[in-house]
Motif scaffolding. Structure first.
Motif, PDB file in Angstrom:
ATOM      1  N   VAL A   1      56.901 -18.661 -12.841  1.00  0.00           N
ATOM      2  CA  VAL A   1      57.557 -17.840 -11.811  1.00  0.00           C
ATOM      3  C   VAL A   1      57.612 -18.599 -10.491  1.00  0.00           C
ATOM      4  O   VAL A   1      58.644 -18.600  -9.806  1.00  0.00           O
ATOM      5  CB  VAL A   1      56.826 -16.486 -11.635  1.00  0.00           C
ATOM      6  CG1 VAL A   1      57.249 -15.788 -10.362  1.00  0.00           C
ATOM      7  CG2 VAL A   1      57.084 -15.597 -12.840  1.00  0.00           C
TER       8      VAL A   1
ATOM      9  N   LEU B   1      61.968 -11.632  -6.880  1.00  0.00           N
ATOM     10  CA  LEU B   1      60.686 -10.934  -6.959  1.00  0.00           C
ATOM     11  C   LEU B   1      60.872  -9.443  -7.252  1.00  0.00           C
ATOM     12  O   LEU B   1      60.092  -8.848  -7.984  1.00  0.00           O
ATOM     13  CB  LEU B   1      59.886 -11.134  -5.679  1.00  0.00           C
ATOM     14  CG  LEU B   1      59.320 -12.538  -5.487  1.00  0.00           C
ATOM     15  CD1 LEU B   1      58.715 -12.678  -4.092  1.00  0.00           C
ATOM     16  CD2 LEU B   1      58.306 -12.859  -6.569  1.00  0.00           C
ATOM     17  N   SER B   2      61.910  -8.854  -6.680  1.00  0.00           N
ATOM     18  CA  SER B   2      62.186  -7.443  -6.950  1.00  0.00           C
ATOM     19  C   SER B   2      62.514  -7.232  -8.427  1.00  0.00           C
ATOM     20  O   SER B   2      62.044  -6.279  -9.053  1.00  0.00           O
ATOM     21  CB  SER B   2      63.342  -6.974  -6.071  1.00  0.00           C
ATOM     22  OG  SER B   2      63.648  -5.646  -6.322  1.00  0.00           O
ATOM     23  N   ASP B   3      63.300  -8.130  -8.990  1.00  0.00           N
ATOM     24  CA  ASP B   3      63.630  -8.055 -10.412  1.00  0.00           C
ATOM     25  C   ASP B   3      62.369  -8.223 -11.270  1.00  0.00           C
ATOM     26  O   ASP B   3      62.173  -7.503 -12.251  1.00  0.00           O
ATOM     27  CB  ASP B   3      64.669  -9.108 -10.768  1.00  0.00           C
ATOM     28  CG  ASP B   3      65.089  -9.033 -12.213  1.00  0.00           C
ATOM     29  OD1 ASP B   3      65.494  -7.942 -12.659  1.00  0.00           O
ATOM     30  OD2 ASP B   3      65.000 -10.064 -12.905  1.00  0.00           O
ATOM     31  N   LEU B   4      61.505  -9.150 -10.883  1.00  0.00           N
ATOM     32  CA  LEU B   4      60.251  -9.349 -11.605  1.00  0.00           C
ATOM     33  C   LEU B   4      59.405  -8.079 -11.562  1.00  0.00           C
ATOM     34  O   LEU B   4      58.857  -7.661 -12.579  1.00  0.00           O
ATOM     35  CB  LEU B   4      59.471 -10.521 -11.008  1.00  0.00           C
ATOM     36  CG  LEU B   4      58.104 -10.792 -11.625  1.00  0.00           C
ATOM     37  CD1 LEU B   4      58.236 -11.144 -13.109  1.00  0.00           C
ATOM     38  CD2 LEU B   4      57.397 -11.897 -10.859  1.00  0.00           C
ATOM     39  N   GLN B   5      59.318  -7.452 -10.408  1.00  0.00           N
ATOM     40  CA  GLN B   5      58.535  -6.216 -10.286  1.00  0.00           C
ATOM     41  C   GLN B   5      59.094  -5.120 -11.190  1.00  0.00           C
ATOM     42  O   GLN B   5      58.346  -4.366 -11.805  1.00  0.00           O
ATOM     43  CB  GLN B   5      58.505  -5.733  -8.843  1.00  0.00           C
ATOM     44  CG  GLN B   5      57.651  -4.497  -8.651  1.00  0.00           C
ATOM     45  CD  GLN B   5      57.631  -4.007  -7.231  1.00  0.00           C
ATOM     46  OE1 GLN B   5      58.548  -4.266  -6.456  1.00  0.00           O
ATOM     47  NE2 GLN B   5      56.587  -3.291  -6.868  1.00  0.00           N
TER      48      GLN B   5
ATOM     49  N   ASN C   1      58.025  -6.480 -14.890  1.00  0.00           N
ATOM     50  CA  ASN C   1      56.656  -6.812 -15.278  1.00  0.00           C
ATOM     51  C   ASN C   1      55.752  -6.740 -14.043  1.00  0.00           C
ATOM     52  O   ASN C   1      55.533  -7.728 -13.362  1.00  0.00           O
ATOM     53  CB  ASN C   1      56.649  -8.217 -15.886  1.00  0.00           C
ATOM     54  CG  ASN C   1      55.321  -8.617 -16.464  1.00  0.00           C
ATOM     55  OD1 ASN C   1      54.279  -8.141 -16.051  1.00  0.00           O
ATOM     56  ND2 ASN C   1      55.359  -9.538 -17.416  1.00  0.00           N
ATOM     57  N   GLU C   2      55.216  -5.565 -13.771  1.00  0.00           N
ATOM     58  CA  GLU C   2      54.374  -5.380 -12.580  1.00  0.00           C
ATOM     59  C   GLU C   2      53.086  -6.183 -12.655  1.00  0.00           C
ATOM     60  O   GLU C   2      52.571  -6.625 -11.633  1.00  0.00           O
ATOM     61  CB  GLU C   2      54.049  -3.902 -12.372  1.00  0.00           C
ATOM     62  CG  GLU C   2      55.203  -3.133 -11.780  1.00  0.00           C
ATOM     63  CD  GLU C   2      54.811  -1.739 -11.342  1.00  0.00           C
ATOM     64  OE1 GLU C   2      53.611  -1.457 -11.159  1.00  0.00           O
ATOM     65  OE2 GLU C   2      55.732  -0.926 -11.172  1.00  0.00           O
TER      66      GLU C   2
ATOM     67  N   PHE D   1      54.095  -9.635 -11.553  1.00  0.00           N
ATOM     68  CA  PHE D   1      54.487  -9.553 -10.142  1.00  0.00           C
ATOM     69  C   PHE D   1      53.249  -9.484  -9.247  1.00  0.00           C
ATOM     70  O   PHE D   1      53.119 -10.243  -8.282  1.00  0.00           O
ATOM     71  CB  PHE D   1      55.367  -8.325  -9.924  1.00  0.00           C
ATOM     72  CG  PHE D   1      55.658  -8.024  -8.486  1.00  0.00           C
ATOM     73  CD1 PHE D   1      56.622  -8.731  -7.788  1.00  0.00           C
ATOM     74  CD2 PHE D   1      54.969  -7.021  -7.817  1.00  0.00           C
ATOM     75  CE1 PHE D   1      56.894  -8.454  -6.456  1.00  0.00           C
ATOM     76  CE2 PHE D   1      55.230  -6.735  -6.488  1.00  0.00           C
ATOM     77  CZ  PHE D   1      56.197  -7.456  -5.810  1.00  0.00           C
ATOM     78  N   ASN D   2      52.329  -8.575  -9.582  1.00  0.00           N
ATOM     79  CA  ASN D   2      51.122  -8.423  -8.761  1.00  0.00           C
ATOM     80  C   ASN D   2      50.254  -9.661  -8.806  1.00  0.00           C
ATOM     81  O   ASN D   2      49.676 -10.056  -7.797  1.00  0.00           O
ATOM     82  CB  ASN D   2      50.339  -7.189  -9.200  1.00  0.00           C
ATOM     83  CG  ASN D   2      51.032  -5.913  -8.803  1.00  0.00           C
ATOM     84  OD1 ASN D   2      51.645  -5.821  -7.755  1.00  0.00           O
ATOM     85  ND2 ASN D   2      50.951  -4.911  -9.655  1.00  0.00           N
TER      86      ASN D   2
END
Length: 89
Positions: free
Chosen positions: A51, A68-72, A75-76, A79-80
């Motif tokens: 990533v 990053l918004s798409d990743l959240q 897959n939280e 992302f976190n």
């Protein structure tokens, strides 16, 4: 271990439960994910590095934010982890 009644694609479509390639073999079997993911298993750490490489290739802050918004949304967990491991103070 993950405790949920969800199985299969319901897990993969829920960003809170989705770990993408970080699901280990026994988790894939128990959660009905075998065959829904690529055969390879990739640690969360390796996914974070991937990533970060992809994020570094984005041309500007707006595209980085969209990435990053798409990743959240997908897959939280990942992302976190990306944020926690790489936040700058």
């Amino acid at each position: 271990p993950m405790n949920t009644r969800r199985r299969g694609v319901d897990i993969l479509h829920d960003p809170v439960w989705n770990k993408d390639l970080a699901f280990e073999g026994h988790e894939r079997d128990r959660l009905g994910l075998r065959g829904l993911l690529p055969v390879s298993i990739q640690s969360i750490e390796a996914q974070v590095q991937r990533v970060l490489r992809e994020l570094d290739q984005e041309s500007d802050d707006i595209h980085k934010n969209l990435f990053l918004s798409d990743l959240q949304n997908r897959n939280e967990t990942l992302f976190n982890r990306v944020l926690v491991d790489n936040v700058r103070s």
